[in-house]
Design an enzyme around this catalytic site. Sequence first.
Site, PDB file in Angstrom:
ATOM      1  N   HIS A   1       0.633  -1.468  -0.160  1.00 23.70           N
ATOM      2  CA  HIS A   1       0.233  -0.126  -0.390  1.00 23.70           C
ATOM      3  C   HIS A   1       1.040   1.499  -0.466  1.00 23.70           C
ATOM      4  CE1 HIS A   1       1.263  -0.368   3.815  1.00 23.70           C
ATOM      5  NE2 HIS A   1       0.196   1.043   4.002  1.00 23.70           N
TER       6      HIS A   1
ATOM      7  N   GLY B   1       3.685   1.772  -2.089  1.00 20.48           N
ATOM      8  CA  GLY B   1       3.833   1.732  -3.126  1.00 20.48           C
ATOM      9  C   GLY B   1       3.389   2.804  -4.798  1.00 20.48           C
TER      10      GLY B   1
ATOM     11  N   SER C   1       3.325  -6.915 -14.633  1.00 19.54           N
ATOM     12  CA  SER C   1       3.943  -5.693 -15.998  1.00 19.54           C
ATOM     13  C   SER C   1       3.987  -5.936 -17.590  1.00 19.54           C
ATOM     14  CB  SER C   1       5.177  -5.448 -15.256  1.00 19.54           C
ATOM     15  OG  SER C   1       6.344  -5.616 -15.877  1.00 19.54           O
ATOM     16  N   SER C   2       4.339  -5.119 -18.286  1.00 20.30           N
ATOM     17  CA  SER C   2       4.051  -5.850 -19.658  1.00 20.30           C
ATOM     18  C   SER C   2       5.190  -6.988 -19.620  1.00 20.30           C
ATOM     19  CB  SER C   2       4.463  -4.946 -20.438  1.00 20.30           C
ATOM     20  OG  SER C   2       5.586  -3.546 -20.401  1.00 20.30           O
ATOM     21  N   CYS C   3       6.731  -7.075 -19.034  1.00 21.25           N
ATOM     22  CA  CYS C   3       7.705  -7.229 -19.564  1.00 21.25           C
ATOM     23  C   CYS C   3       7.678  -9.256 -19.501  1.00 21.25           C
ATOM     24  CB  CYS C   3       9.286  -6.851 -18.337  1.00 21.25           C
ATOM     25  SG  CYS C   3       8.910  -7.914 -16.668  1.00 21.25           S
TER      26      CYS C   3
ATOM     27  N   LYS D   1       6.824 -13.214 -12.170  1.00 25.35           N
ATOM     28  CA  LYS D   1       5.470 -12.746 -12.655  1.00 25.35           C
ATOM     29  C   LYS D   1       4.586 -13.355 -13.376  1.00 25.35           C
ATOM     30  CE  LYS D   1       5.152  -8.739 -10.707  1.00 25.35           C
ATOM     31  NZ  LYS D   1       5.043  -8.481  -9.967  1.00 25.35           N
TER      32      LYS D   1
ATOM     33  N   THR E   1       0.371  -1.198 -18.274  1.00 29.10           N
ATOM     34  CA  THR E   1       2.496  -0.793 -19.188  1.00 29.10           C
ATOM     35  C   THR E   1       3.093   0.632 -18.172  1.00 29.10           C
ATOM     36  OG1 THR E   1       2.791   0.382 -20.980  1.00 29.10           O
ATOM     37  CG2 THR E   1       1.021   1.758 -19.779  1.00 29.10           C
TER      38      THR E   1
ATOM     39  N   HIS F   1      13.046   5.410 -14.245  1.00 28.73           N
ATOM     40  CA  HIS F   1      11.953   4.955 -15.118  1.00 28.73           C
ATOM     41  C   HIS F   1      12.493   6.729 -16.264  1.00 28.73           C
ATOM     42  CE1 HIS F   1       9.724   2.143 -13.877  1.00 28.73           C
ATOM     43  NE2 HIS F   1      10.333   1.451 -14.305  1.00 28.73           N
TER      44      HIS F   1
ATOM     45  N   ARG G   1       7.041   4.737 -26.763  1.00 27.82           N
ATOM     46  CA  ARG G   1       7.066   4.153 -25.538  1.00 27.82           C
ATOM     47  C   ARG G   1       4.901   4.614 -25.266  1.00 27.82           C
ATOM     48  NH1 ARG G   1       9.641   1.678 -27.226  1.00 27.82           N
ATOM     49  NH2 ARG G   1      12.049   0.647 -25.605  1.00 27.82           N
TER      50      ARG G   1
HETATM   51  N1  LIG Z   1       5.771   1.352 -11.304  1.00 25.95           N
HETATM   52  C1  LIG Z   1       5.620   0.988 -13.001  1.00 25.95           C
HETATM   53  O1  LIG Z   1       6.200   1.551 -13.618  1.00 25.95           O
HETATM   54  C2  LIG Z   1       5.394  -0.577 -13.284  1.00 25.95           C
HETATM   55  C3  LIG Z   1       4.025  -0.562 -13.937  1.00 25.95           C
HETATM   56  C4  LIG Z   1       3.885  -2.107 -14.688  1.00 25.95           C
HETATM   57  C5  LIG Z   1       3.988  -2.882 -13.299  1.00 25.95           C
HETATM   58  N2  LIG Z   1       3.807  -2.346 -12.174  1.00 25.95           N
HETATM   59  C6  LIG Z   1       3.870  -2.990 -11.082  1.00 25.95           C
HETATM   60  O2  LIG Z   1       3.411  -3.103  -9.773  1.00 25.95           O
HETATM   61  C7  LIG Z   1       3.050  -3.792  -9.298  1.00 25.95           C
HETATM   62  C8  LIG Z   1       3.860  -2.996  -8.062  1.00 25.95           C
HETATM   63  O3  LIG Z   1       4.559  -1.715  -7.962  1.00 25.95           O
HETATM   64  P1  LIG Z   1       4.881  -0.811  -7.644  1.00 25.95           P
HETATM   65  O4  LIG Z   1       5.921   0.254  -8.801  1.00 25.95           O
HETATM   66  O5  LIG Z   1       4.149   0.331  -7.397  1.00 25.95           O
HETATM   67  O6  LIG Z   1       6.606  -0.784  -6.901  1.00 25.95           O
HETATM   68  P2  LIG Z   1       6.971  -0.372  -5.653  1.00 25.95           P
HETATM   69  O7  LIG Z   1       6.175   1.529  -5.079  1.00 25.95           O
HETATM   70  O8  LIG Z   1       8.109  -0.527  -5.238  1.00 25.95           O
HETATM   71  O9  LIG Z   1       5.369  -0.281  -4.319  1.00 25.95           O
HETATM   72  C9  LIG Z   1       6.545  -2.081  -4.039  1.00 25.95           C
HETATM   73  C10 LIG Z   1       5.791  -2.170  -2.709  1.00 25.95           C
HETATM   74  O10 LIG Z   1       5.451  -3.694  -2.734  1.00 25.95           O
HETATM   75  C11 LIG Z   1       6.214  -3.808  -0.608  1.00 25.95           C
HETATM   76  N3  LIG Z   1       7.009  -5.323  -0.788  1.00 25.95           N
HETATM   77  C12 LIG Z   1       7.958  -5.502  -1.405  1.00 25.95           C
HETATM   78  N4  LIG Z   1       8.574  -6.799  -0.949  1.00 25.95           N
HETATM   79  C13 LIG Z   1       7.638  -6.807   0.355  1.00 25.95           C
HETATM   80  C14 LIG Z   1       8.578  -7.645   1.295  1.00 25.95           C
HETATM   81  N5  LIG Z   1       8.751  -8.545   1.271  1.00 25.95           N
HETATM   82  N6  LIG Z   1       7.707  -7.835   1.997  1.00 25.95           N
HETATM   83  C15 LIG Z   1       6.296  -6.817   2.176  1.00 25.95           C
HETATM   84  N7  LIG Z   1       5.485  -5.754   1.375  1.00 25.95           N
HETATM   85  C16 LIG Z   1       6.898  -5.683  -0.113  1.00 25.95           C
HETATM   86  C17 LIG Z   1       7.084  -2.488  -0.235  1.00 25.95           C
HETATM   87  O11 LIG Z   1       6.480  -1.995   0.600  1.00 25.95           O
HETATM   88  P3  LIG Z   1       7.546  -1.347   2.108  1.00 25.95           P
HETATM   89  O12 LIG Z   1       6.665  -0.088   1.251  1.00 25.95           O
HETATM   90  O13 LIG Z   1       6.337  -1.222   3.156  1.00 25.95           O
HETATM   91  O14 LIG Z   1       8.785  -1.925   2.103  1.00 25.95           O
HETATM   92  C18 LIG Z   1       6.338  -1.508  -1.767  1.00 25.95           C
HETATM   93  O15 LIG Z   1       5.185  -0.813  -1.262  1.00 25.95           O
HETATM   94  C19 LIG Z   1       4.312  -4.248  -9.061  1.00 25.95           C
HETATM   95  O16 LIG Z   1       3.529  -5.891  -9.457  1.00 25.95           O
HETATM   96  C20 LIG Z   1       4.959  -4.432 -11.066  1.00 25.95           C
HETATM   97  O17 LIG Z   1       5.322  -4.975 -11.974  1.00 25.95           O
HETATM   98  C21 LIG Z   1       4.544  -0.870 -11.833  1.00 25.95           C
END
Ligand SMILES: NC(=O)c1ccc[n+]([C@@H]2O[C@H](COP(=O)([O-])OP(=O)(O)OC[C@H]3O[C@@H](n4cnc5c(N)ncnc54)[C@H](OP(=O)(O)O)[C@@H]3O)[C@@H](O)[C@H]2O)c1
Length: 319
Positions: A13, A15, A109-111, A142, A166, A181, A211
């Site tokens: 939550h 992130g 994600s798209s990867c 994933k 994306t 990014h 992109r």
């Molecule tokens: N950002 C992008 O451009 C993007 C694009 C496509 C898809 N996504 C997908 O969206 C999802 C979230 O990405 P995001 O960008 O939101 O990532 P993020 O900002 O890095 O947030 C990830 C979250 O995961 C939590 N986490 C990581 N390891 C953990 C663990 N061992 N135990 C408990 N919590 C853990 C962290 O919690 P804490 O803060 O409490 O440490 C953090 O809040 C991913 O699956 C990613 O593939 C992201």
Amino acid sequence: MLNNDSKIYIAGHRGMVGSAVKRKLEREGYENLIYRTSSELDLRNQQAVKDFFEKERPDVVVDGAARVGGIMANKEYPWQFLYENLEIQNNIIAASHEQDVGKLIFLGSSCIYPKHVDQPMSEDSLLTGPLEPTNQWYAIAKIAGVKMVDALRRQYDRDYVSLMPTNLYGPNDNFDLETSHVLPAMIRKFHEAKQNGHSPVPLWGTGSPMREFLHVDDVADAVFFTLNNEMQYDLYNVGTGKDITIKDLALLIQDIVGHEGDINWDTSKPDGTPRKLMDVTRMTQAGWTYNIELKDGIKATYEWFLKNLDRIKEVEIKS
Ligand SMILES: NC(=O)c1ccc[n+]([C@@H]2O[C@H](COP(=O)([O-])OP(=O)(O)OC[C@H]3O[C@@H](n4cnc5c(N)ncnc54)[C@H](OP(=O)(O)O)[C@@H]3O)[C@@H](O)[C@H]2O)c1
């Protein structure tokens, strides 16, 4: 299906994606939300996750927790990207099934799609060719999550769904120039150059690759839509279905930030894949489309960046 007092667990939550989902659910009036930071509940710990689910018994789970990072991080920590992501998602998905969670959304994600694949990339192209080697560790984890969701739907008729967004941007993005990014990096570079008397902004490549970008509030909206509808498929792409050249993106950001200097394209640096675009037909046919146009989304993100400059610097110093 959601109802007013559904107990919703948002994993990750704090992130970028998880915080957008939390904002959306709060705005829609959902009050029975539960969440834990990684230090309160380490999702890699199977027993701790089982205990948490047994005690809390959520009705709905949104899995936005993952170990995420750029090319460098993937290269340096292949084991962590593969194993920790498998642990996190295995624990959440299995505990959800065991505790009879009614609805689950798994975010990837798209990867997950092959490196060389017809554009736009459709869900059917999954596992039709080799992955991009740099982030294969993350992608394989994933893909395993997507298949777990698929298996639970087939064998146990679970209403669990995988959403693959994306490239995202928006509040709580990473603006650290070492690891960010392209879009947040450009916002920061143009902003700092403007502060610096409109000095030139160096950017990599020719600017010709195309992109796709989606505001993270639109992903939260897609999550909300998916929570409220029975979805026909196990896997959906989430994007705008529209792309832009990196050069046009730079010009747009330059204009929004108000930078009046030059842009120096370093054409000795690699361009990367010429085009990466999601096929969003499935999600469109299900009834969901994005809301936030790129220009409006970047304006809002730049405002957020300006308001949170101190915090952004602090995060960088700590990490
Ligand atoms: N950002 C992008 O451009 C993007 C694009 C496509 C898809 N996504 C997908 O969206 C999802 C979230 O990405 P995001 O960008 O939101 O990532 P993020 O900002 O890095 O947030 C990830 C979250 O995961 C939590 N986490 C990581 N390891 C953990 C663990 N061992 N135990 C408990 N919590 C853990 C962290 O919690 P804490 O803060 O409490 O440490 C953090 O809040 C991913 O699956 C990613 O593939 C992201």
